[in-house]
Design an enzyme around this catalytic site. Structure first.
Site, PDB file in Angstrom:
ATOM      1  N   HIS A   1     -10.527  -5.035  -3.230  1.00  0.00           N
ATOM      2  CA  HIS A   1      -9.080  -5.438  -2.697  1.00  0.00           C
ATOM      3  C   HIS A   1      -9.249  -5.523  -1.204  1.00  0.00           C
ATOM      4  CE1 HIS A   1      -9.966  -1.039  -2.439  1.00  0.00           C
ATOM      5  NE2 HIS A   1      -9.662  -1.190  -1.208  1.00  0.00           N
TER       6      HIS A   1
ATOM      7  N   ASN B   1     -12.500  -3.178   3.033  1.00  0.00           N
ATOM      8  CA  ASN B   1     -13.742  -2.086   2.852  1.00  0.00           C
ATOM      9  C   ASN B   1     -14.611  -1.965   2.045  1.00  0.00           C
ATOM     10  OD1 ASN B   1     -12.200  -0.954   5.451  1.00  0.00           O
ATOM     11  ND2 ASN B   1     -10.776   0.115   4.054  1.00  0.00           N
TER      12      ASN B   1
ATOM     13  N   ASP C   1       0.896  -1.277  -0.206  1.00  0.00           N
ATOM     14  CA  ASP C   1      -0.062   0.152   0.072  1.00  0.00           C
ATOM     15  C   ASP C   1       0.763   1.309   0.123  1.00  0.00           C
ATOM     16  OD1 ASP C   1      -3.156   0.598   1.151  1.00  0.00           O
ATOM     17  OD2 ASP C   1      -1.689   2.084   0.984  1.00  0.00           O
TER      18      ASP C   1
ATOM     19  N   HIS D   1      -7.251  -5.662   2.116  1.00  0.00           N
ATOM     20  CA  HIS D   1      -5.881  -5.103   2.831  1.00  0.00           C
ATOM     21  C   HIS D   1      -5.517  -6.422   3.749  1.00  0.00           C
ATOM     22  CE1 HIS D   1      -6.693  -0.669   2.565  1.00  0.00           C
ATOM     23  NE2 HIS D   1      -8.195  -1.157   2.292  1.00  0.00           N
TER      24      HIS D   1
ATOM     25  N   GLY E   1     -15.733   2.664   4.123  1.00  0.00           N
ATOM     26  CA  GLY E   1     -14.625   3.350   4.081  1.00  0.00           C
ATOM     27  C   GLY E   1     -13.798   3.104   2.636  1.00  0.00           C
ATOM     28  N   GLN E   2     -14.465   2.540   1.862  1.00  0.00           N
ATOM     29  CA  GLN E   2     -13.748   2.152   0.440  1.00  0.00           C
ATOM     30  C   GLN E   2     -13.522   3.460  -0.225  1.00  0.00           C
ATOM     31  OE1 GLN E   2     -16.102  -0.496  -1.979  1.00  0.00           O
ATOM     32  NE2 GLN E   2     -14.413  -0.876  -3.254  1.00  0.00           N
TER      33      GLN E   2
HETATM   34  P1  5GP Z   1      -9.825   1.475   0.356  1.00  0.00           P
HETATM   35  O1  5GP Z   1      -9.753   2.836   1.423  1.00  0.00           O
HETATM   36  O2  5GP Z   1     -10.317   1.576  -0.804  1.00  0.00           O
HETATM   37  O3  5GP Z   1     -10.188   0.361   1.293  1.00  0.00           O
HETATM   38  O4  5GP Z   1      -8.179   1.191   0.133  1.00  0.00           O
HETATM   39  C1  5GP Z   1      -7.563   1.700  -0.946  1.00  0.00           C
HETATM   40  C2  5GP Z   1      -6.139   1.740  -0.663  1.00  0.00           C
HETATM   41  O5  5GP Z   1      -5.212   2.136  -1.831  1.00  0.00           O
HETATM   42  C3  5GP Z   1      -5.704   2.823   0.489  1.00  0.00           C
HETATM   43  O6  5GP Z   1      -5.156   2.260   1.722  1.00  0.00           O
HETATM   44  C4  5GP Z   1      -4.536   3.629  -0.289  1.00  0.00           C
HETATM   45  O7  5GP Z   1      -3.485   4.022   0.536  1.00  0.00           O
HETATM   46  C5  5GP Z   1      -4.199   2.471  -1.414  1.00  0.00           C
HETATM   47  N1  5GP Z   1      -3.777   3.457  -2.624  1.00  0.00           N
HETATM   48  C6  5GP Z   1      -4.370   4.228  -3.330  1.00  0.00           C
HETATM   49  N2  5GP Z   1      -3.589   4.411  -4.556  1.00  0.00           N
HETATM   50  C7  5GP Z   1      -2.731   3.798  -4.821  1.00  0.00           C
HETATM   51  C8  5GP Z   1      -1.723   3.445  -5.375  1.00  0.00           C
HETATM   52  O8  5GP Z   1      -1.559   4.420  -6.530  1.00  0.00           O
HETATM   53  N3  5GP Z   1      -0.689   2.582  -5.293  1.00  0.00           N
HETATM   54  C9  5GP Z   1      -0.660   1.754  -4.113  1.00  0.00           C
HETATM   55  N4  5GP Z   1       0.248   1.013  -3.867  1.00  0.00           N
HETATM   56  N5  5GP Z   1      -1.781   2.054  -3.200  1.00  0.00           N
HETATM   57  C10 5GP Z   1      -2.660   2.890  -3.577  1.00  0.00           C
END
Ligand code: 5GP
Ligand code: ZN
Length: 117
Positions: free
Chosen positions: A103, A90, A33, A105, A96-97
């Site tokens: 994906h 999420n 991440d 985590h 919190g998505q």
């Molecule tokens: P969500 O909030 O949708 O559950 O998680 C999205 C995750 O993607 C976040 O933890 C954020 O830091 C990560 N993320 C967003 N853009 C990028 C990117 O361009 N590269 C990487 N490696 N992680 C990303």
């Protein structure tokens, strides 16, 4: 292969956006991440684009199982399985998505409280 034009995670799968990959196979890709919330913070995504767990159907049963088992394998291979880790999906706004390509985590390297914030 299903992709979505403006999806950053589809661009990570294709390599258009660089990432630090820790694992990949024909179904999923795992990478660090960008903004880690723990000493280890890995994202596991399907190569195929689908928006969220909310949008997943029985057709994605194998993909979802594969991703979850890949998370467990990565945890064992990286040596933190026994100590413990957390997997999180999420989903939608209250979940919190922020990126709408499903994906998992995989977080480790510190204790986590429950319930999460
Ligand atoms: P969500 O909030 O949708 O559950 O998680 C999205 C995750 O993607 C976040 O933890 C954020 O830091 C990560 N993320 C967003 N853009 C990028 C990117 O361009 N590269 C990487 N490696 N992680 C990303
Ligand atoms: Zn996508």
């Amino acid at each position: 292969m299903m992709t979505s034009e403006d999806c950053i995670f589809c661009k990570i799968v294709s390599g258009e956006i660089p990432s630090k990959r820790v694992y990949e196979d024909d179904v999923c890709v795992a990478f660090n991440d960008l903004s880690p919330q723990a000493p280890t913070h890995i994202l596991i995504i399907p190569r195929d684009h689908f928006e969220s767990l909310d949008k997943a159907g029985r057709d994605q049963k194998d993909t979802l199982g594969h991703m979850l088992l890949s998370a467990a394998e990565i945890a064992r291979e990286k040596g933190f399985a026994e100590k413990g880790y957390r997997v999180v999906i999420n989903t939608n706004a209250d979940g919190g998505q922020t990126v709408f390509h499903l994906h998992i985590h995989l977080l480790a390297g510190r204790p986590f409280v429950f319930p999460p914030g």
